[in-house]
Design a protein around this motif. Structure first.
Motif, PDB file in Angstrom:
ATOM      1  N   THR A 100      58.222  37.474  41.909  1.00  6.85           N
ATOM      2  CA  THR A 100      57.740  36.156  42.319  1.00  6.85           C
ATOM      3  C   THR A 100      56.438  36.274  43.096  1.00  6.85           C
ATOM      4  O   THR A 100      55.486  35.511  42.861  1.00  6.85           O
ATOM      5  N   ALA A 101      56.373  37.238  43.998  1.00  9.40           N
ATOM      6  CA  ALA A 101      55.152  37.444  44.776  1.00  9.40           C
ATOM      7  C   ALA A 101      53.998  37.864  43.866  1.00  9.40           C
ATOM      8  O   ALA A 101      52.849  37.466  44.069  1.00  9.40           O
ATOM      9  N   GLY A 102      54.303  38.667  42.850  1.00 11.42           N
ATOM     10  CA  GLY A 102      53.271  39.061  41.896  1.00 11.42           C
ATOM     11  C   GLY A 102      52.711  37.862  41.154  1.00 11.42           C
ATOM     12  O   GLY A 102      51.498  37.750  40.961  1.00 11.42           O
ATOM     13  N   SER A 103      53.585  36.951  40.738  1.00 11.79           N
ATOM     14  CA  SER A 103      53.135  35.750  40.035  1.00 11.79           C
ATOM     15  C   SER A 103      52.320  34.847  40.959  1.00 11.79           C
ATOM     16  O   SER A 103      51.302  34.274  40.550  1.00 11.79           O
ATOM     17  N   LEU A 104      52.755  34.722  42.200  1.00 13.62           N
ATOM     18  CA  LEU A 104      52.005  33.909  43.158  1.00 13.62           C
ATOM     19  C   LEU A 104      50.637  34.513  43.446  1.00 13.62           C
ATOM     20  O   LEU A 104      49.663  33.795  43.664  1.00 13.62           O
ATOM     21  N   THR A 105      50.554  35.832  43.444  1.00 20.14           N
ATOM     22  CA  THR A 105      49.264  36.491  43.646  1.00 20.14           C
ATOM     23  C   THR A 105      48.315  36.164  42.507  1.00 20.14           C
ATOM     24  O   THR A 105      47.124  35.901  42.725  1.00 20.14           O
ATOM     25  N   PHE A 106      48.837  36.169  41.287  1.00 23.55           N
ATOM     26  CA  PHE A 106      47.988  35.793  40.164  1.00 23.55           C
ATOM     27  C   PHE A 106      47.546  34.342  40.277  1.00 23.55           C
ATOM     28  O   PHE A 106      46.403  33.991  39.963  1.00 23.55           O
ATOM     29  N   MET A 107      48.441  33.473  40.738  1.00 23.78           N
ATOM     30  CA  MET A 107      48.070  32.078  40.937  1.00 23.78           C
ATOM     31  C   MET A 107      46.937  31.974  41.960  1.00 23.78           C
ATOM     32  O   MET A 107      45.996  31.185  41.796  1.00 23.78           O
ATOM     33  N   LEU A 108      46.994  32.799  43.004  1.00 21.95           N
ATOM     34  CA  LEU A 108      45.943  32.822  44.013  1.00 21.95           C
ATOM     35  C   LEU A 108      44.615  33.243  43.383  1.00 21.95           C
ATOM     36  O   LEU A 108      43.557  32.670  43.686  1.00 21.95           O
ATOM     37  N   PHE A 109      44.670  34.226  42.498  1.00 23.76           N
ATOM     38  CA  PHE A 109      43.458  34.663  41.797  1.00 23.76           C
ATOM     39  C   PHE A 109      42.892  33.521  40.952  1.00 23.76           C
ATOM     40  O   PHE A 109      41.675  33.276  40.955  1.00 23.76           O
ATOM     41  N   ALA A 110      43.748  32.819  40.218  1.00 20.91           N
ATOM     42  CA  ALA A 110      43.289  31.724  39.371  1.00 20.91           C
ATOM     43  C   ALA A 110      42.656  30.603  40.197  1.00 20.91           C
ATOM     44  O   ALA A 110      41.638  30.021  39.799  1.00 20.91           O
ATOM     45  N   ARG A 118      24.615  39.335  41.661  1.00 22.06           N
ATOM     46  CA  ARG A 118      24.671  40.582  42.427  1.00 22.06           C
ATOM     47  C   ARG A 118      25.674  40.459  43.569  1.00 22.06           C
ATOM     48  O   ARG A 118      26.533  41.343  43.769  1.00 22.06           O
ATOM     49  N   ALA A 119      25.591  39.358  44.315  1.00 19.13           N
ATOM     50  CA  ALA A 119      26.538  39.145  45.408  1.00 19.13           C
ATOM     51  C   ALA A 119      27.964  39.006  44.878  1.00 19.13           C
ATOM     52  O   ALA A 119      28.915  39.521  45.476  1.00 19.13           O
ATOM     53  N   SER A 120      28.124  38.318  43.746  1.00 19.07           N
ATOM     54  CA  SER A 120      29.451  38.131  43.162  1.00 19.07           C
ATOM     55  C   SER A 120      30.074  39.469  42.781  1.00 19.07           C
ATOM     56  O   SER A 120      31.257  39.720  43.044  1.00 19.07           O
ATOM     57  N   ALA A 121      29.286  40.340  42.134  1.00 15.37           N
ATOM     58  CA  ALA A 121      29.798  41.641  41.724  1.00 15.37           C
ATOM     59  C   ALA A 121      30.228  42.464  42.933  1.00 15.37           C
ATOM     60  O   ALA A 121      31.268  43.141  42.901  1.00 15.37           O
ATOM     61  N   LEU A 122      29.442  42.403  44.006  1.00 12.62           N
ATOM     62  CA  LEU A 122      29.782  43.168  45.207  1.00 12.62           C
ATOM     63  C   LEU A 122      31.029  42.613  45.884  1.00 12.62           C
ATOM     64  O   LEU A 122      31.884  43.372  46.359  1.00 12.62           O
ATOM     65  N   VAL A 123      31.152  41.276  45.927  1.00 14.39           N
ATOM     66  CA  VAL A 123      32.346  40.660  46.518  1.00 14.39           C
ATOM     67  C   VAL A 123      33.585  41.035  45.704  1.00 14.39           C
ATOM     68  O   VAL A 123      34.629  41.399  46.260  1.00 14.39           O
ATOM     69  N   VAL A 170      42.806  39.640  46.748  1.00 13.58           N
ATOM     70  CA  VAL A 170      42.717  39.038  45.427  1.00 13.58           C
ATOM     71  C   VAL A 170      41.803  37.815  45.445  1.00 13.58           C
ATOM     72  O   VAL A 170      41.155  37.490  44.441  1.00 13.58           O
ATOM     73  N   VAL A 171      41.726  37.142  46.583  1.00 14.46           N
ATOM     74  CA  VAL A 171      40.816  36.005  46.710  1.00 14.46           C
ATOM     75  C   VAL A 171      39.375  36.456  46.502  1.00 14.46           C
ATOM     76  O   VAL A 171      38.586  35.802  45.803  1.00 14.46           O
ATOM     77  N   LEU A 172      38.994  37.589  47.102  1.00 17.70           N
ATOM     78  CA  LEU A 172      37.648  38.125  46.913  1.00 17.70           C
ATOM     79  C   LEU A 172      37.428  38.522  45.456  1.00 17.70           C
ATOM     80  O   LEU A 172      36.350  38.296  44.889  1.00 17.70           O
ATOM     81  N   TRP A 173      38.433  39.129  44.864  1.00 19.32           N
ATOM     82  CA  TRP A 173      38.351  39.518  43.456  1.00 19.32           C
ATOM     83  C   TRP A 173      38.081  38.289  42.591  1.00 19.32           C
ATOM     84  O   TRP A 173      37.188  38.288  41.733  1.00 19.32           O
ATOM     85  N   GLY A 174      38.843  37.226  42.804  1.00 20.04           N
ATOM     86  CA  GLY A 174      38.678  36.017  42.004  1.00 20.04           C
ATOM     87  C   GLY A 174      37.358  35.310  42.247  1.00 20.04           C
ATOM     88  O   GLY A 174      36.671  34.901  41.306  1.00 20.04           O
ATOM     89  N   LEU A 175      36.962  35.156  43.518  1.00 19.61           N
ATOM     90  CA  LEU A 175      35.687  34.515  43.824  1.00 19.61           C
ATOM     91  C   LEU A 175      34.525  35.306  43.232  1.00 19.61           C
ATOM     92  O   LEU A 175      33.579  34.742  42.680  1.00 19.61           O
ATOM     93  N   GLY A 176      34.586  36.642  43.367  1.00 19.36           N
ATOM     94  CA  GLY A 176      33.497  37.464  42.868  1.00 19.36           C
ATOM     95  C   GLY A 176      33.386  37.460  41.363  1.00 19.36           C
ATOM     96  O   GLY A 176      32.287  37.469  40.804  1.00 19.36           O
ATOM     97  N   ALA A 177      34.522  37.420  40.675  1.00 22.01           N
ATOM     98  CA  ALA A 177      34.500  37.454  39.205  1.00 22.01           C
ATOM     99  C   ALA A 177      34.220  36.093  38.587  1.00 22.01           C
ATOM    100  O   ALA A 177      33.942  36.008  37.390  1.00 22.01           O
ATOM    101  N   SER A 178      34.265  35.035  39.368  1.00 21.65           N
ATOM    102  CA  SER A 178      34.248  33.684  38.815  1.00 21.65           C
ATOM    103  C   SER A 178      32.946  33.322  38.109  1.00 21.65           C
ATOM    104  O   SER A 178      32.959  32.686  37.048  1.00 21.65           O
ATOM    105  N   LEU A 179      31.808  33.709  38.664  1.00 20.07           N
ATOM    106  CA  LEU A 179      30.527  33.254  38.137  1.00 20.07           C
ATOM    107  C   LEU A 179      29.882  34.219  37.155  1.00 20.07           C
ATOM    108  O   LEU A 179      28.949  33.849  36.446  1.00 20.07           O
ATOM    109  N   GLY A 180      30.347  35.462  37.109  1.00 25.04           N
ATOM    110  CA  GLY A 180      29.669  36.464  36.299  1.00 25.04           C
ATOM    111  C   GLY A 180      29.548  36.076  34.842  1.00 25.04           C
ATOM    112  O   GLY A 180      28.451  36.118  34.262  1.00 25.04           O
ATOM    113  N   PHE A 181      30.646  35.685  34.210  1.00 27.73           N
ATOM    114  CA  PHE A 181      30.624  35.372  32.784  1.00 27.73           C
ATOM    115  C   PHE A 181      29.744  34.165  32.481  1.00 27.73           C
ATOM    116  O   PHE A 181      28.820  34.266  31.649  1.00 27.73           O
ATOM    117  N   PRO A 182      29.964  32.992  33.089  1.00 20.38           N
ATOM    118  CA  PRO A 182      29.150  31.829  32.712  1.00 20.38           C
ATOM    119  C   PRO A 182      27.674  31.982  33.046  1.00 20.38           C
ATOM    120  O   PRO A 182      26.821  31.503  32.302  1.00 20.38           O
TER     121      PRO A 182
END
Length: 446
Positions: free
Chosen positions: A275-285, A309-314, A335-347
């Motif tokens: 359950t905690a693993g699923s909630l962590t993924f929800m936090l990433f999303a 550049r900042a996104s990749a480092l975050v 995981v919040v940093l992972w999600g925020l940092g990965a969010s803009l790279g693709f678009p």
């Protein structure tokens, strides 16, 4: 500073239609993912056999991604979106029927159709979104992808709720198919015809129809032909586009790795509950969604190179904490940093790929980079599973960390190319983001 053009009613409907259908595709994808355990139970198959069923999604997705760019160039984005929407809806209906009838082959076939529809529509949507950006002169793709992320959050929450009340999975997916049908019909009616189809029109006019062309196929910057398969490969001769492609590979890999492995990474790597693993993924999303909706003003103010550049480092900091921290709580928060940092790279990299080119050439460049990104997103993360068998899942994520660090080093490629000189003062021309150009904005990629 030149103000961006005002948005007319047709462009507003165009943009809103893209946002709506991206939201619908996010809901449909998350709805399937959330009901995967229920489908496995309905089919009464082992985890290994379920893996073979899931392979249908990968096959369909890669097929759709690989042919989408060529179809857009031949028929236009709207036609490809219509085809993708039809396959997506058909896939959902077949999955629902296969689950209800307990037929594994039916679910496999439905996933192949669903994946093909997603692959076709995703690349076409990136081409359409880049065209809207050129029309408006301001970022659109981050919010477009943010709508998909928001859809995954909504779909995941709805799936969890319906699972809790034991709502039949067949009826759930059938209802989603109806909703996607409605969104698809409105989207196709609102999207203008012909986006990305200019080269095909030039081909039809015969030899000499395109300025500077030897065969009438049309040429991109530097005389590269942009029509046909050879033309789609020729765009990769541009060194700047190659570097942009490497950036999108790294950022898509970071996003896809979390989608595929984050819950299991927390369960096996940090000893949390399922359950905690699923909630962590929800936090990433949620972090991904927040970053994409909030990224527009940052891009306007600082430009894509600095933001990515900042996104990749975050993201790298977040991944490093997940890998090396001995605290499950700290890893979950990272995981919040992972999600925020990965969010803009693709678009953002998709948007940058089309800059500095004619609209018809831009569609080929956007399609090429989109295909590379989705290939990394779909194929790259599963390869971590093979590495994890030898070194463990946490250690395997070091690959993601290295790729993010490498991407941060080459983000100068995302700076807008300098326009051709038209006389004194050209060097002070404004860039797409509305910033005055300075000497540091020159396309020096070293």
């Amino acid at each position: 500073m030149k103000n961006p053009p005002l948005m007319d009613a047709a462009t507003r409907r165009w943009r809103a239609a893209l946002f709506l259908f991206m939201l619908a595709t996010g809901v449909s994808m998350a709805s399937w993912v959330a009901r995967t355990p229920a489908v496995r139970d309905a089919l009464e198959v082992s985890t290994g056999s379920m893996g073979l069923v899931l392979f249908g999604l990968s096959i369909g997705s890669m097929a759709g991604v690989l042919v989408s760019g060529g179809l857009v160039r031949r028929h236009g984005g709207r036609s490809v979106i219509a085809l993708g929407a039809g396959l997506l809806v058909a896939g959902l209906a077949v999955i629902a029927g296969g689950a209800a009838l307990e037929v594994s082959a039916g679910v496999f076939g439905g996933l192949a159709l669903f994946g093909a529809g997603m692959g076709l529509a995703e690349v076409a949507f990136n081409i359409e979104g880049a065209a809207v950006e050129r029309t408006l002169g301001r970022p659109v793709l981050p919010v477009l992808h943010g709508c998909f992320s928001l859809g995954t959050v909504v779909g995941a929450l709805a799936g969890m709720a319906l699972t809790a009340v034991r709502f039949p999975v067949g009826w759930h997916l059938a209802a989603v198919a109806v909703a996607v049908t409605a969104a698809g019909v409105w989207t196709v009616r609102a999207v203008p015809a012909g986006t990305g189809r200019a080269e095909a029109e030039a081909d039809a006019q015969g030899p000499g129809s395109a300025p500077g062309s030897e065969t009438g196929t049309g040429q991109g910057a530097g005389g590269e032909r942009t029509g046909g398969v050879r033309g789609q490969l020729a765009v990769w001769r541009d060194r700047r586009l190659v570097l942009i492609g490497l950036i999108v590979l790294a950022m898509a890999f970071a996003e896809g790795s979390a989608n595929d492995w984050l819950p299991l990474l927390m369960v096996d790597g940090h000893g949390t509950s399922a359950t905690a693993g699923s909630l962590t993924f929800m936090l990433f999303a949620v972090a991904m969604t927040t970053g994409r909706f909030a990224g527009g003003p940052l891009l306007v103010r600082y430009g894509p190179a600095a933001v990515v550049r900042a996104s990749a480092l975050v993201a790298a900091v977040g991944v490093a904490l997940v890998i090396f921290s001995s605290s499950a709580l700290l890893a979950g928060a990272a995981v919040v940093l992972w999600g925020l940092g990965a969010s803009l790279g693709f678009p953002v990299t998709i948007s940058a790929a089309g800059e500095g080119a004619r609209p018809e050439d831009a569609s080929a460049r956007v399609a090429a980079v989109s295909t590379a990104g989705y290939a990394a997103f779909l194929v790259g993360p599963p390869s971590l599973g093979f590495l994890a068998d030898h070194v463990g899942l946490r250690n395997a994520m070091v690959v993601v960390l290295v790729l993010l660090g490498g991407a941060a080093l080459i983000t100068r490629a995302l700076r807008s190319p300098v326009p051709e000189r038209e006389g004194p003062g050209t060097g002070a021309a404004a860039s797409r983001e509305g910033r005055p150009r300075t000497g540091s904005d020159q396309p020096d990629l070293v």
